[in-house]
Design a protein around this motif. Structure first.
Motif, mmCIF file in Angstrom:
data_model
loop_
_atom_site.group_PDB
_atom_site.id
_atom_site.type_symbol
_atom_site.label_atom_id
_atom_site.label_comp_id
_atom_site.label_asym_id
_atom_site.label_seq_id
_atom_site.Cartn_x
_atom_site.Cartn_y
_atom_site.Cartn_z
ATOM 1 N N ALA A 225 0.828 -1.204 0.000
ATOM 2 C CA ALA A 225 0.000 0.000 0.000
ATOM 3 C C ALA A 225 0.864 1.257 0.000
ATOM 4 N N ILE A 226 1.920 1.268 0.821
ATOM 5 C CA ILE A 226 2.834 2.415 0.852
ATOM 6 C C ILE A 226 3.502 2.604 -0.505
ATOM 7 N N ALA A 227 3.923 1.495 -1.129
ATOM 8 C CA ALA A 227 4.575 1.579 -2.435
ATOM 9 C C ALA A 227 3.651 2.168 -3.482
ATOM 10 N N SER A 345 6.545 2.574 -14.832
ATOM 11 C CA SER A 345 5.921 2.719 -13.520
ATOM 12 C C SER A 345 4.601 1.967 -13.427
ATOM 13 N N ALA A 346 3.892 1.885 -14.539
ATOM 14 C CA ALA A 346 2.602 1.193 -14.528
ATOM 15 C C ALA A 346 2.752 -0.281 -14.171
ATOM 16 N N GLN A 347 3.930 -0.857 -14.409
ATOM 17 C CA GLN A 347 4.168 -2.267 -14.099
ATOM 18 C C GLN A 347 4.977 -2.456 -12.814
ATOM 19 N N LEU A 348 5.458 -1.372 -12.234
ATOM 20 C CA LEU A 348 6.247 -1.474 -11.019
ATOM 21 C C LEU A 348 5.357 -1.892 -9.853
ATOM 22 N N PHE A 349 5.830 -2.793 -9.037
ATOM 23 C CA PHE A 349 5.112 -3.345 -7.889
ATOM 24 C C PHE A 349 3.930 -4.226 -8.294
ATOM 25 N N GLY A 350 3.914 -4.708 -9.530
ATOM 26 C CA GLY A 350 2.854 -5.599 -9.973
ATOM 27 C C GLY A 350 1.970 -4.958 -11.016
ATOM 28 N N GLN A 351 1.215 -5.775 -11.718
ATOM 29 C CA GLN A 351 0.345 -5.280 -12.777
ATOM 30 C C GLN A 351 -0.929 -4.651 -12.199
ATOM 31 N N PRO A 352 -1.450 -3.611 -12.851
ATOM 32 C CA PRO A 352 -2.658 -2.950 -12.344
ATOM 33 C C PRO A 352 -3.843 -3.892 -12.154
ATOM 34 N N ARG A 353 -3.925 -4.965 -12.961
ATOM 35 C CA ARG A 353 -5.059 -5.878 -12.814
ATOM 36 C C ARG A 353 -5.063 -6.548 -11.445
#
Length: 365
Positions: A225-227, A345-353
């Motif tokens: 969540a912080i990320a 950035s859109a893929q950083l920390f996992g995919q938006p889906r």
């Protein structure tokens, strides 16, 4: 639902924003950013030292008992937004927010006392080792008897780190460990990235002795969540910069005897870019406000900010390329840097889906 009045900084926050913006305007222009991405460690060491020494950005979320400023994630959010405007390659997100937050979430005073003062001063940089090869759903490192083995992928600022904080699988739990970045058995390999302003590293642990930090369960969910929220601040700042770049260009570029910014169709597109930037700003700051105040919807707002700000920045960066015409994709022009940052950035920390799945589950869908 958490409430936040976007765009309203306190007097202290406004001073912080002005100080950071002024310093970055002097020391983080396009030439400086490009030079830093070509440096061996792929970050701007001098800029980071100045930000730490003159403004204390690395100490913002560190409590005073550990030689920090004792501010909150909101103040760090302001700094991240300004850094996003310049795509400044410094370890604010990786070290001063994520790694520092990992130590603070542990609640272990001994570990915090030993490490946080050096991070707060900027004397040392820390990196959070987390993801496996498939992403941030699972950790890539295993722990047993205080020994780490396995590989952490996509580590922010891993090349320049002095301290490694490692999320590892231990039985059925995720535990936190600390390792000297130069310890025997630690191998660091820089990753080639689409976004040259964001350095990522693969770090392998081959039976490495580590200090285990007692940590409450669920630390990975809180860090996620912080990320998401911290990253959204960068995305908002970069969106603003891309919009400003586009507006300035359309005010000077002429076609058919007129500046192209006078064409109604282009005005509408830039108005849409502005609206996306403002709404992204609102949800980003609502999300950090929820985290700081431990609102019940904080995790859901973090996922929402991650989705909305990623999509908004990607759209704005795409429009920046289009409205700059053929020059937008050339290496010499900064438009391509914003485009690459947006999609990386859109893929950083996992995919938006993955965020969509969590939101759907929380809504009972």
């Amino acid at each position: 639902m958490s409430l936040y009045s976007p765009g309203i900084d306190s007097e202290e926050q406004a001073a912080l924003r002005d100080s950071v913006a002024s310093l970055l305007n002097r020391k983080a222009d396009s030439a400086a950013v490009r030079a830093a991405t070509m440096a061996p460690e792929r970050y701007d060491r001098d800029l980071w030292s100045t930000l730490c020494e003159q403004i204390g950005v690395a100490a913002l979320i560190v409590p005073e008992q550990f030689d920090g400023v004792g501010a909150s994630l909101t103040e760090a959010h302001i700094v991240l937004e300004e850094l996003g405007r310049h795509l400044a390659p410094v370890p604010m997100l990786g070290s001063a927010v994520l790694a520092t937050s990992a130590l603070l979430l542990s609640g272990d005073d001994e570990a915090c006392t030993a490490t946080l003062p050096a991070l707060a001063s900027g004397e040392k940089i820390a990196a959070l080792c987390w993801a496996d090869a498939a992403g941030w759903r699972e950790t890539g490192v295993h722990a047993g008897g205080g020994i780490l083995s396995g590989t952490a992928h996509y580590v922010l600022d891993g090349e320049s780190a002095d301290v490694l904080l490692v999320l590892a699988k231990s039985g059925g739990l995720v535990t936190l460990h600390q390792v000297d970045a130069n310890a025997d058995g630690v191998t660091r390999v820089p990753n080639p990235t689409m976004d040259p302003t964001r350095s990522l590293t693969t770090i392998t642990f081959d039976d490495v002795d580590a200090v285990t930090i007692p940590t409450p369960s669920g630390i990975e969910d809180n860090l996620r969540a912080i990320a998401f929220v911290a990253l959204s601040a960068e995305q908002v700042g970069a969106s603003r910069a891309a919009l400003d770049l586009t507006v300035e260009y359309t005010k000077s570029r002429k076609q058919f005897g007129r500046v192209i910014g006078s064409f109604q169709a282009l005005k509408h597109r830039m108005a849409d870019m502005y609206a996306l930037t403002e709404t992204a700003h609102s949800i980003s700051y609502a999300a950090v406000d929820a985290l700081v105040n431990k609102a019940p919807d904080a995790v859901q707002l973090a996922d929402s900010a991650r989705i909305y700000c990623s999509e908004a920045f990607s759209h704005i960066a795409g429009e920046t390329i289009q409205l700059h015409g053929g020059i937008g994709i050339t290496w010499e022009h900064d438009a391509q840097l914003f485009f690459k940052r947006a999609h990386g950035s859109a893929q950083l920390f996992g995919q938006p889906r993955e965020s969509l799945e969590r939101l759907a589950h929380a809504a009972g869908l």
